[in-house]
Scaffold this active site. Structure first.
Site, PDB file in Angstrom:
ATOM      1  N   ASP A   1       2.083  -8.682 -52.785  1.00  0.00           N
ATOM      2  CA  ASP A   1       3.308  -7.995 -52.396  1.00  0.00           C
ATOM      3  C   ASP A   1       4.238  -7.856 -53.600  1.00  0.00           C
ATOM      4  O   ASP A   1       4.181  -8.640 -54.554  1.00  0.00           O
ATOM      5  CB  ASP A   1       4.030  -8.768 -51.293  1.00  0.00           C
ATOM      6  CG  ASP A   1       3.272  -8.777 -49.987  1.00  0.00           C
ATOM      7  OD1 ASP A   1       2.387  -7.923 -49.813  1.00  0.00           O
ATOM      8  OD2 ASP A   1       3.564  -9.646 -49.137  1.00  0.00           O
ATOM      9  N   ARG A   2       5.123  -6.900 -53.524  1.00  0.00           N
ATOM     10  CA  ARG A   2       6.034  -6.600 -54.634  1.00  0.00           C
ATOM     11  C   ARG A   2       6.772  -7.851 -55.122  1.00  0.00           C
ATOM     12  O   ARG A   2       6.915  -8.059 -56.331  1.00  0.00           O
ATOM     13  CB  ARG A   2       7.046  -5.537 -54.190  1.00  0.00           C
ATOM     14  CG  ARG A   2       8.065  -5.169 -55.255  1.00  0.00           C
ATOM     15  CD  ARG A   2       9.054  -4.121 -54.755  1.00  0.00           C
ATOM     16  NE  ARG A   2      10.000  -3.744 -55.802  1.00  0.00           N
ATOM     17  CZ  ARG A   2      11.117  -4.413 -56.079  1.00  0.00           C
ATOM     18  NH1 ARG A   2      11.435  -5.486 -55.359  1.00  0.00           N
ATOM     19  NH2 ARG A   2      11.922  -4.014 -57.052  1.00  0.00           N
TER      20      ARG A   2
END
Length: 305
Positions: free
Chosen positions: A142-143
Site C-alpha cells: 500500500d502507498r
C-alpha cells in the site's frame, strides 16, 4: 544451487546433475513452470543454445552441456517514466532486486500522470547503472506501507516469481502497531475479503469475498497499544488492515479502517521477505530496517522476528 555466469545478454549454465537427462522443455514446463506464452517466445526466438547450437527442446541434456539462455535484453514493454529517488536496496543480482519501500509512495502508477512511484524509481535505478531492462514488480505494498518489496529484472524471473507468489512460496512478515491489547496473543484470521460497495477504495470482510488468511503474534504491549507480527498466507488488498480491524484492533494511523489519526500513516512495515531464488534456487532472506523519521516503531529488533 544452480551455478551460472553472465556473458553479455546470455546466462551460461554448465548442465548440473539434476538437469542431466531432462530436456529444455522439461526444465521450462516442469522445473520452472514457465507459462506457455513465454515458453513459446523462448523457443521461437531461439533464445536457448546448447553447446553453441540452436537448442533441441526435446533432446535430453548431458552432464556438462553448456546451456546459454538469452535473458538480459533491452526491452520496450512499457513507457515507465524514470523518477529519481534514493531508494534503499536490500538484495540485488542479475535476476531480482528487493527494495525497502518508503512511505507515501505508490508501488506502481495508477494512471499516466502518476510518475513518482517505486516502479518509476526502480526503473531510474537500473538506468543509472546502464541496465536497459524493464523491471517488473512481483507483489505490491500500500502507498503508506513501508518495507521489503520484490522486483524481477527480466521476464523469466518475473514469470517464475509470479508462480511462486500464487503458490504462497514467498513469505512476507509484517510488523504492525494496533490499538488495544489482544485477547489471544497468537492466532489466525481466516476471513474472506471483498470490496466495500459503499466506498471506492475500502475493503471489508465479506462472505462473497476472496479467501484471506493472516497469522498474527503479539510482540509486545506498550501503553494501550500492541506491536504485532503478521504473516500473510494470501495477499489481498489491505489484508492486514482489514483483518486486524475486523477483530477490533485497527492499526494506529489507519483512519480508513477505524484507527486513531495519531500518526501520518498506518503503522505497518514489511519487515522480512523470504523466498527461493527463481533461477539459482538459493534461499533469499531480506530484513528491511525501519525508515520513518521520526520513527514509528520503537525498540523492535527486526532480525529476531
Amino acid at each position: 544451487m544452480l551455478k551460472h555466469t553472465r556473458k553479455g545478454n546470455w546466462m551460461e549454465i554448465n548442465t548440473p546433475k539434476r538437469w542431466a537427462g531432462k530436456t529444455i522443455e522439461d526444465i521450462f514446463r516442469k522445473d520452472w513452470e514457465v507459462p506457455k506464452k513465454l515458453t513459446h517466445i523462448f523457443r521461437m526466438e531461439n533464445k536457448i543454445l546448447v553447446n553453441g547450437n540452436k537448442a533441441s527442446w526435446s533432446s535430453p541434456l548431458n552432464l556438462g552441456d553448456k546451456v546459454l539462455i538469452k535473458l538480459f535484453e533491452e526491452e520496450s514493454l512499457n513507457n515507465t517514466h524514470a523518477f529519481f529517488y534514493d531508494v534503499q536496496v536490500l538484495f540485488e543480482d542479475d535476476h531480482v532486486i528487493v527494495f525497502n519501500k518508503p512511505p507515501f509512495m505508490n508501488t506502481h502508477p495508477n494512471d499516466d500522470t502518476d510518475k513518482d512511484t517505486l516502479l518509476n524509481a526502480a526503473q531510474f535505478y537500473l538506468q543509472s547503472k546502464g541496465e536497459k531492462a524493464t523491471i517488473r514488480q512481483v507483489h505490491r505494498l500500500d502507498r503508506d506501507t513501508t518495507g521489503a518489496i520484490l522486483f524481477a529484472k527480466h521476464a523469466l524471473a518475473g514469470a517464475i516469481l509470479d508462480r511462486m507468489l500464487e503458490k504462497h512460496e514467498i513469505k512476507r512478515t509484517y510488523i504492525a502497531i494496533v490499538q488495544g491489547h489482544l485477547r489471544k496473543k497468537k492466532g489466525t484470521i481466516h476471513e474472506p475479503i471483498g470490496r466495500d460497495r459503499h466506498h471506492p477504495t475500502r475493503r471489508r470482510v465479506s462472505p462473497t469475498g476472496q479467501e484471506a488468511i493472516t497469522h498474527y503474534q503479539l510482540i509486545k504491549e506498550e501503553n494501550s497499544n500492541s506491536y504485532v507480527k503478521c504473516l500473510l498466507e494470501t495477499g489481498r488488498t489491505h489484508q492486514i488492515r482489514v483483518h486486524l480491524s475486523h477483530i477490533g484492533h485497527p492499526l494506529l494511523g489507519d483512519i480508513l479502517y477505524g484507527g486513531k489519526p495519531i500518526l501520518k500513516r498506518q503503522a505497518l512495515h514489511a519487515a522480512k521477505l523470504e523466498c527461493i531464488h527463481p533461477i539459482t534456487g538459493e534461499e533469499i532472506i531480506c530484513y528491511a530496517p525501519f525508515i520513518d523519521n521520526p520513527p514509528i516503531f520503537r525498540s523492535i529488533d527486526i532480525y529476531t522476528i
